[in-house]
Design an enzyme around this catalytic site. Structure first.
Site, PDB file in Angstrom:
ATOM      1  N   SER A 119      -2.145 -18.863   2.579  1.00  0.00           N
ATOM      2  CA  SER A 119      -2.706 -17.960   1.556  1.00  0.00           C
ATOM      3  C   SER A 119      -2.130 -16.547   1.616  1.00  0.00           C
ATOM      4  O   SER A 119      -2.848 -15.569   1.387  1.00  0.00           O
ATOM      5  CB  SER A 119      -4.240 -17.927   1.661  1.00  0.00           C
ATOM      6  OG  SER A 119      -4.779 -19.212   1.399  1.00  0.00           O
ATOM      7  N   HIS A 149       5.554 -29.860   8.302  1.00  0.00           N
ATOM      8  CA  HIS A 149       4.548 -29.106   7.536  1.00  0.00           C
ATOM      9  C   HIS A 149       3.217 -29.848   7.644  1.00  0.00           C
ATOM     10  O   HIS A 149       3.183 -31.074   7.699  1.00  0.00           O
ATOM     11  CB  HIS A 149       4.980 -28.979   6.069  1.00  0.00           C
ATOM     12  CG  HIS A 149       4.100 -28.052   5.305  1.00  0.00           C
ATOM     13  ND1 HIS A 149       2.877 -28.446   4.814  1.00  0.00           N
ATOM     14  CD2 HIS A 149       4.239 -26.740   4.990  1.00  0.00           C
ATOM     15  CE1 HIS A 149       2.308 -27.401   4.221  1.00  0.00           C
ATOM     16  NE2 HIS A 149       3.113 -26.365   4.308  1.00  0.00           N
ATOM     17  N   GLY A 178      -3.745 -22.836   1.094  1.00  0.00           N
ATOM     18  CA  GLY A 178      -4.165 -23.123  -0.272  1.00  0.00           C
ATOM     19  C   GLY A 178      -5.656 -22.952  -0.494  1.00  0.00           C
ATOM     20  O   GLY A 178      -6.191 -23.368  -1.524  1.00  0.00           O
ATOM     21  N   ASN A 196       7.716 -21.912  -0.040  1.00  0.00           N
ATOM     22  CA  ASN A 196       7.672 -23.374  -0.096  1.00  0.00           C
ATOM     23  C   ASN A 196       7.045 -23.774  -1.432  1.00  0.00           C
ATOM     24  O   ASN A 196       5.853 -23.585  -1.645  1.00  0.00           O
ATOM     25  CB  ASN A 196       6.809 -23.893   1.077  1.00  0.00           C
ATOM     26  CG  ASN A 196       6.592 -25.398   1.025  1.00  0.00           C
ATOM     27  OD1 ASN A 196       7.248 -26.105   0.254  1.00  0.00           O
ATOM     28  ND2 ASN A 196       5.673 -25.882   1.847  1.00  0.00           N
ATOM     29  N   GLU A 241       1.088 -30.654   5.639  1.00  0.00           N
ATOM     30  CA  GLU A 241       0.849 -31.699   4.631  1.00  0.00           C
ATOM     31  C   GLU A 241       1.626 -32.974   4.967  1.00  0.00           C
ATOM     32  O   GLU A 241       1.174 -34.083   4.639  1.00  0.00           O
ATOM     33  CB  GLU A 241       1.202 -31.143   3.235  1.00  0.00           C
ATOM     34  CG  GLU A 241       0.149 -30.140   2.781  1.00  0.00           C
ATOM     35  CD  GLU A 241       0.655 -28.998   1.916  1.00  0.00           C
ATOM     36  OE1 GLU A 241       1.740 -29.115   1.317  1.00  0.00           O
ATOM     37  OE2 GLU A 241      -0.055 -27.964   1.844  1.00  0.00           O
ATOM     38  N   GLU A 251       0.882 -22.164  10.885  1.00  0.00           N
ATOM     39  CA  GLU A 251       0.094 -22.303   9.668  1.00  0.00           C
ATOM     40  C   GLU A 251      -1.243 -22.943   9.993  1.00  0.00           C
ATOM     41  O   GLU A 251      -1.330 -24.170  10.136  1.00  0.00           O
ATOM     42  CB  GLU A 251       0.830 -23.196   8.672  1.00  0.00           C
ATOM     43  CG  GLU A 251       2.163 -22.653   8.235  1.00  0.00           C
ATOM     44  CD  GLU A 251       2.540 -23.193   6.868  1.00  0.00           C
ATOM     45  OE1 GLU A 251       2.618 -22.405   5.941  1.00  0.00           O
ATOM     46  OE2 GLU A 251       2.699 -24.407   6.745  1.00  0.00           O
ATOM     47  N   LYS A 265       6.555 -26.658  -2.540  1.00  0.00           N
ATOM     48  CA  LYS A 265       5.829 -27.946  -2.426  1.00  0.00           C
ATOM     49  C   LYS A 265       6.234 -28.848  -3.602  1.00  0.00           C
ATOM     50  O   LYS A 265       7.383 -28.789  -4.028  1.00  0.00           O
ATOM     51  CB  LYS A 265       4.328 -27.687  -2.337  1.00  0.00           C
ATOM     52  CG  LYS A 265       3.986 -26.693  -1.206  1.00  0.00           C
ATOM     53  CD  LYS A 265       2.544 -26.637  -0.832  1.00  0.00           C
ATOM     54  CE  LYS A 265       2.360 -25.664   0.328  1.00  0.00           C
ATOM     55  NZ  LYS A 265       1.000 -25.566   0.816  1.00  0.00           N
TER      56      LYS A 265
HETATM   57  O1  LIG Z   1       4.044 -23.818   3.206  1.00  0.00           O
HETATM   58  C1  LIG Z   1       3.208 -22.994   2.858  1.00  0.00           C
HETATM   59  C2  LIG Z   1       1.846 -23.063   3.349  1.00  0.00           C
HETATM   60  O2  LIG Z   1       1.344 -24.356   3.293  1.00  0.00           O
HETATM   61  C3  LIG Z   1       0.924 -22.031   2.756  1.00  0.00           C
HETATM   62  O3  LIG Z   1       0.546 -22.388   1.457  1.00  0.00           O
HETATM   63  P1  LIG Z   1      -0.365 -21.355   0.615  1.00  0.00           P
HETATM   64  O4  LIG Z   1       0.365 -20.037   0.639  1.00  0.00           O
HETATM   65  O5  LIG Z   1      -0.446 -21.938  -0.761  1.00  0.00           O
HETATM   66  O6  LIG Z   1      -1.687 -21.273   1.321  1.00  0.00           O
END
Ligand SMILES: O=C[C@H](O)COP(=O)(O)O
Length: 271
Positions: free
Chosen positions: A228, A110, A188, A18, A112, A182, A20
């Site tokens: 992460s 998601h 993150g 992803n 977010e 998640e 983002k």
């Molecule tokens: O969509 C992915 C998740 O929000 C994980 O993000 P991350 O790998 O940066 O922690």
């Protein structure tokens, strides 16, 4: 355990990136090209481990052109979709448009989106339905925040999100679904849920899916872990019985790192 897919896994693993709100359409093409070259050099077998990327909307046409033109075996999807199909919904993107752009997948709910755009389970159920209407596989995201985890109610909280966001879908649709667990506190932040934490929730999700749609259907659903994930921790998470893939954020922006996650099998201890 059945061995119908790749011997180690019941279901074909899905490694999803992803992006983002990173990578404009030019950067996105470069990243995808690098990823494809790296995996081709490593002779990655896409029939054993599936790869998908989730670029921003504005990258999707370029990604489609590249994957079609170069016949890349990489799937792609959008990070969100509208619950509506068309009409006076300024700023929204219809599943119909995503389908025309060749999207196989779409992220729904998601964390977010849930947090920043106040997306409720009821709204997400309509988005899941919209994805199915346009033959796009929803990747439904669920997971708890830190306070819920500390209170010890993370399993029930996550399952409630699952039930609410899947309201109204049929067992036939559910069989093709992807769910991503998640934990928000691990996104993150560099904090990773341990492999046992990932397994606990992924197994609980599968049990709940079995109650909702039957054992046979639940056995087909791919359940991913996200939070992460990096090349260094992917293999131990993916070694868990009910973890069928990972949803990677930050580390998916680095082609070499993401390719190493895709090639996690090379880091697995074979039994
Ligand atoms: O969509 C992915 C998740 O929000 C994980 O993000 P991350 O790998 O940066 O922690």
């Amino acid at each position: 355990m059945t061995t119908s897919t790749n011997g180690k896994f019941d279901r074909k693993p899905l490694i999803a990136g992803n992006w983002k709100m990173n990578m404009d359409h030019v950067q996105g093409i470069t990243l995808l090209q690098k990823l494809a070259w790296t995996l081709a050099d490593a002779e990655h077998d896409f029939s054993r481990v599936e790869v998908a990327v989730f670029p921003p909307f504005t990258d999707l046409r370029g990604v489609q052109t590249l994957t079609m033109g170069d016949d890349l075996p990489v799937h792609y999807g959008a990070q969100d979709l509208s619950a509506q199909d068309s009409g006076a919904y300024t700023g929204e993107i219809s599943g119909q448009f995503l389908s025309r752009l060749g999207c196989s997948y779409v992220l729904v709910g998601h964390s977010e989106r849930r947090a920043l755009h106040h997306e409720s389970d009821a709204l997400l159920a309509t988005k899941v339905a919209a994805a199915f209407r346009h033959s796009i596989t929803p990747v439904l995201c669920v997971g708890e925040g830190l306070e819920i985890r500390q209170a010890g109610t993370h399993v029930e909280y996550t399952l409630e999100q699952l039930r609410g966001s899947l309201e109204g879908i049929t067992a036939e649709q559910a069989a093709t679904l992807v769910v991503a667990y998640e934990p928000v506190w691990a996104i993150g932040t560099g904090e990773v849920a341990g492999p046992e934490d990932a397994q606990e929730l992924c197994a609980a999700i599968r049990t709940e899916l079995a109650q909702l749609f039957g054992d046979e259907t639940a056995a087909k659903v791919r359940i991913l872990y996200g939070g992460s994930v990096k090349a260094a921790n992917a293999a131990s998470i993916l070694a868990q019985r009910d973890v069928d893939g990972v949803l990677v954020g930050g580390a998916s922006l680095d082609a070499a790192e993401f390719a190493n996650i895709v090639r996690f099998e090379h880091h697995l201890v074979t039994d």
